[in-house]
Design a protein around this motif. Structure first.
Motif, PDB file in Angstrom:
ATOM      1  N   LEU A 232       2.791   2.344  -1.047  1.00 51.84           N
ATOM      2  CA  LEU A 232       3.082   1.324   0.096  1.00 51.84           C
ATOM      3  C   LEU A 232       3.460  -0.014  -0.625  1.00 51.84           C
ATOM      4  O   LEU A 232       4.428  -0.569  -0.268  1.00 51.84           O
ATOM      5  N   ARG A 233       2.563  -0.405  -1.626  1.00 47.87           N
ATOM      6  CA  ARG A 233       2.956  -1.469  -2.535  1.00 47.87           C
ATOM      7  C   ARG A 233       4.217  -1.502  -3.022  1.00 47.87           C
ATOM      8  O   ARG A 233       4.766  -2.102  -3.214  1.00 47.87           O
ATOM      9  N   ARG A 234       4.562  -0.376  -3.849  1.00 49.21           N
ATOM     10  CA  ARG A 234       5.658   0.231  -4.184  1.00 49.21           C
ATOM     11  C   ARG A 234       6.955   0.035  -3.585  1.00 49.21           C
ATOM     12  O   ARG A 234       7.838  -0.651  -3.997  1.00 49.21           O
ATOM     13  N   THR A 235       6.890   0.463  -2.371  1.00 43.57           N
ATOM     14  CA  THR A 235       7.931   0.465  -1.496  1.00 43.57           C
ATOM     15  C   THR A 235       8.292  -0.920  -1.172  1.00 43.57           C
ATOM     16  O   THR A 235       9.324  -1.218  -0.874  1.00 43.57           O
ATOM     17  N   ALA A 236       7.124  -1.852  -0.838  1.00 44.72           N
ATOM     18  CA  ALA A 236       7.062  -3.051  -0.613  1.00 44.72           C
ATOM     19  C   ALA A 236       8.006  -4.106  -1.558  1.00 44.72           C
ATOM     20  O   ALA A 236       8.725  -4.866  -1.130  1.00 44.72           O
ATOM     21  N   ALA A 237       7.738  -3.610  -2.924  1.00 42.90           N
ATOM     22  CA  ALA A 237       8.211  -4.283  -3.818  1.00 42.90           C
ATOM     23  C   ALA A 237       9.733  -3.995  -3.861  1.00 42.90           C
ATOM     24  O   ALA A 237      10.582  -4.822  -4.553  1.00 42.90           O
ATOM     25  N   LEU A 238      10.180  -2.701  -3.662  1.00 45.71           N
ATOM     26  CA  LEU A 238      11.604  -2.441  -3.612  1.00 45.71           C
ATOM     27  C   LEU A 238      12.399  -3.113  -2.356  1.00 45.71           C
ATOM     28  O   LEU A 238      13.681  -3.885  -2.535  1.00 45.71           O
ATOM     29  N   GLU A 239      11.836  -3.270  -1.295  1.00 40.51           N
ATOM     30  CA  GLU A 239      12.475  -4.125  -0.129  1.00 40.51           C
ATOM     31  C   GLU A 239      11.598  -4.639   0.716  1.00 40.51           C
ATOM     32  O   GLU A 239      10.407  -4.132   1.230  1.00 40.51           O
ATOM     33  N   ALA A 240      11.376  -6.026   0.633  1.00 37.92           N
ATOM     34  CA  ALA A 240      10.138  -6.694   1.037  1.00 37.92           C
ATOM     35  C   ALA A 240       9.849  -6.390   2.297  1.00 37.92           C
ATOM     36  O   ALA A 240      10.607  -6.061   3.482  1.00 37.92           O
ATOM     37  N   ASN A 241       8.438  -6.129   2.623  1.00 41.08           N
ATOM     38  CA  ASN A 241       7.930  -5.436   3.783  1.00 41.08           C
ATOM     39  C   ASN A 241       6.429  -5.854   3.895  1.00 41.08           C
ATOM     40  O   ASN A 241       5.642  -5.277   3.348  1.00 41.08           O
ATOM     41  N   GLU A 242       6.175  -6.786   4.872  1.00 45.43           N
ATOM     42  CA  GLU A 242       4.809  -7.101   4.882  1.00 45.43           C
ATOM     43  C   GLU A 242       4.125  -6.412   5.656  1.00 45.43           C
ATOM     44  O   GLU A 242       2.929  -6.258   5.243  1.00 45.43           O
ATOM     45  N   TRP A 243       4.448  -5.548   6.700  1.00 47.25           N
ATOM     46  CA  TRP A 243       3.546  -4.321   7.197  1.00 47.25           C
ATOM     47  C   TRP A 243       3.029  -3.549   6.140  1.00 47.25           C
ATOM     48  O   TRP A 243       2.131  -3.151   6.102  1.00 47.25           O
ATOM     49  N   ALA A 244       3.961  -3.074   5.350  1.00 42.86           N
ATOM     50  CA  ALA A 244       3.613  -2.137   4.276  1.00 42.86           C
ATOM     51  C   ALA A 244       2.344  -2.753   3.322  1.00 42.86           C
ATOM     52  O   ALA A 244       1.429  -2.156   3.167  1.00 42.86           O
ATOM     53  N   GLU A 245       2.460  -4.044   3.130  1.00 42.06           N
ATOM     54  CA  GLU A 245       1.288  -4.534   2.539  1.00 42.06           C
ATOM     55  C   GLU A 245       0.037  -4.694   3.074  1.00 42.06           C
ATOM     56  O   GLU A 245      -0.915  -4.678   2.727  1.00 42.06           O
ATOM     57  N   ILE A 246       0.408  -4.963   4.482  1.00 37.15           N
ATOM     58  CA  ILE A 246      -0.868  -5.065   5.383  1.00 37.15           C
ATOM     59  C   ILE A 246      -1.565  -3.608   5.317  1.00 37.15           C
ATOM     60  O   ILE A 246      -2.860  -3.642   5.453  1.00 37.15           O
ATOM     61  N   ARG A 247      -0.752  -2.519   5.526  1.00 40.98           N
ATOM     62  CA  ARG A 247      -1.317  -1.286   5.500  1.00 40.98           C
ATOM     63  C   ARG A 247      -2.256  -1.218   4.291  1.00 40.98           C
ATOM     64  O   ARG A 247      -3.092  -0.437   4.001  1.00 40.98           O
ATOM     65  N   ALA A 248      -1.424  -1.327   3.048  1.00 37.19           N
ATOM     66  CA  ALA A 248      -1.981  -1.218   1.808  1.00 37.19           C
ATOM     67  C   ALA A 248      -3.388  -1.911   1.746  1.00 37.19           C
ATOM     68  O   ALA A 248      -4.259  -1.196   1.187  1.00 37.19           O
ATOM     69  N   ALA A 249      -3.390  -3.185   2.362  1.00 38.73           N
ATOM     70  CA  ALA A 249      -4.567  -3.916   2.294  1.00 38.73           C
ATOM     71  C   ALA A 249      -5.714  -3.245   2.958  1.00 38.73           C
ATOM     72  O   ALA A 249      -6.832  -3.276   2.485  1.00 38.73           O
ATOM     73  N   ARG A 250      -5.317  -2.658   4.215  1.00 39.72           N
ATOM     74  CA  ARG A 250      -6.368  -1.890   4.905  1.00 39.72           C
ATOM     75  C   ARG A 250      -6.920  -0.815   4.154  1.00 39.72           C
ATOM     76  O   ARG A 250      -8.090  -0.561   4.015  1.00 39.72           O
ATOM     77  N   LEU A 251      -6.294  -0.160   3.435  1.00 36.90           N
ATOM     78  CA  LEU A 251      -6.633   0.905   2.742  1.00 36.90           C
ATOM     79  C   LEU A 251      -7.293   0.806   1.623  1.00 36.90           C
ATOM     80  O   LEU A 251      -8.272   1.224   1.157  1.00 36.90           O
ATOM     81  N   GLU A 252      -7.118  -0.451   0.827  1.00 34.40           N
ATOM     82  CA  GLU A 252      -7.599  -0.908  -0.379  1.00 34.40           C
ATOM     83  C   GLU A 252      -9.223  -1.479  -0.098  1.00 34.40           C
ATOM     84  O   GLU A 252     -10.039  -1.436  -1.079  1.00 34.40           O
TER      85      GLU A 252
END
Lengths: 272, 121
Positions: A232-252
């Motif tokens: 999710l983090r890597r996907t968000a790094a390719l194309e800015a995506n806050e939703w992916a970051e939030i989901r990653a944070a939830r898993l972490e």
């Protein structure tokens, strides 16, 4: 008459209660799948109660020898009104569903075009075909049309490790296996038929988000929280995506999957 | 459901074979090259799949003694992006696709940030 009153009460409780059940609060975020199952149960029970109460009132009306203003006469009025409401609701749903239906057909056609023109290779994840398409946009999605397909662009696949890509594919497979498209379309149709009045927009939003979280959980069970979070983090790094970051944070935030399994027992409810 | 799945796999296989061929091929030739791992469909089924793909614009038909088909050529990466954009647009209308990392609007993000933030142990 008492049976009818009970059926109507059950229907009202389900219709009014189901959307409230799906508020986005802590429990929903921790147990998205459980919430979705609970909501589906409430929805189906409500629908069954409505159907049963219409049938019951028709049966009452047929059985009674009506004198004006007695119970049988009242049942007749109820039965006819109920049938009229069902007819009107059916017509409304059919009309409002039209853009949804045509959009879906167009999407199936567009997906065929894309698959024909840009497929680099086709893999399989279990029984599900995975189409790798040549495209610069980092993207992955699935469609249940034609028995289910997963599509991933080369831009995304090339940027991820093998483990991360697997986590992305498992996320999509969970969407397909859980028939999340049916939930999403039901919620979209609900929003088209009932404007903001009944919280239809909030409901659509909640279904959308919970379905993603449920698919994340399913993928994390197979590939681990860490791997999916880094995908999710890597996907968000390719194309800015806050939703992916939030989901990653939830898993972490969660304890590691292996430690959770060691605590045992808790997994049972989760497999619902 | 079984029928639809079978149809989807046929479509995928037909497209793969057409791409591999690199030249226009007939339905009969497709059947000759059909992978052993997959159940061989009837000739008329292949024609049906090809016709549907042709109607969708994915495949073009060249008339001759025996009708031959080939994948419609697309020029370079720009076309891929515009086809992808068209797909995402129609999918959005029809709630037809489920994306891995969807882009959400600001209000959705607000709701989420609060919900996920509140779930911290």
């Amino acid at each position: 008459m008492i049976v009818l009153a009970v059926l109507l009460a059950v229907a009202a409780a389900c219709v009014l209660g189901a959307p409230r059940l799906l508020r986005l609060r802590g429990p929903a975020v921790r147990r998205p799948r459980l919430l979705l199952v609970a909501w589906c149960t409430a929805f189906l029970t409500g629908a069954a109660a409505i159907a049963a109460s219409v049938l019951w009132s028709v049966m009452l009306a047929i059985a009674a020898h009506a004198e004006p203003l007695d119970a049988g006469w009242l049942a007749g009025v109820l039965a006819w009104s109920a049938l009229a409401v069902v007819g009107a609701a059916g017509a409304l749903v059919l009309t409002r569903a039209e853009p949804l239906r045509s959009g879906r057909e167009a999407a199936i056609r567009d997906l065929d075009l894309l698959a024909a023109a840009c497929t680099k290779r086709v893999d399989r994840l279990g029984a599900v075909p995975v189409l790798h398409i040549r495209a610069d946009r980092p993207i992955a999605f699935s469609s249940t049309a034609d028995g289910g397909r997963i599509v991933v662009s080369t831009a995304l696949a090339d940027a991820l490790t093998a483990g991360e890509l697997r986590a992305v594919l498992e996320h999509e497979r969970a969407h397909l296996a859980g028939r999340h498209d049916v939930l999403l379309r039901t919620a979209a149709l609900n929003r088209m038929c009932l404007p903001a009045l009944f919280g239809a927009r909030a409901f659509d939003q909640a279904v959308h988000l919970l379905v993603e979280l449920a698919a994340d959980d399913a993928a994390a069970r197979v590939c681990g929280e860490r791997t999916l979070a880094s995908a999710l983090r890597r996907t968000a790094a390719l194309e800015a995506n806050e939703w992916a970051e939030i989901r990653a944070a939830r898993l972490e935030q969660r304890p590691d999957a292996s430690r959770r399994r060691a605590r045992a027992g808790g997994g049972l409810l989760y497999k619902l | 459901m079984v029928g639809r799945r079978a149809h989807g796999q046929l479509k995928t296989t037909v497209l793969a074979l057409l791409r591999e061929a690199g030249e226009p091929v007939s339905a009969r030739m497709l059947l000759e090259r059909w992978p052993d791992a997959e159940p061989k469909p009837a000739f008329t089924t292949v024609i049906t799949v090809l016709t549907r793909l042709q109607q969708a614009g994915a495949v073009e038909r060249l008339d001759g003694g025996e009708a031959r088909f080939r994948v419609r050529a697309v020029a370079g990466g720009v076309a891929a992006e515009s086809m992808l954009a068209a797909l995402l647009e129609s999918a959005d209308r029809g709630a037809a696709l489920m994306s891995f990392a969807e882009q959400l609007d600001a209000t959705d993000l607000d709701v989420l940030r609060r919900a996920v933030g509140g779930s911290a142990p």
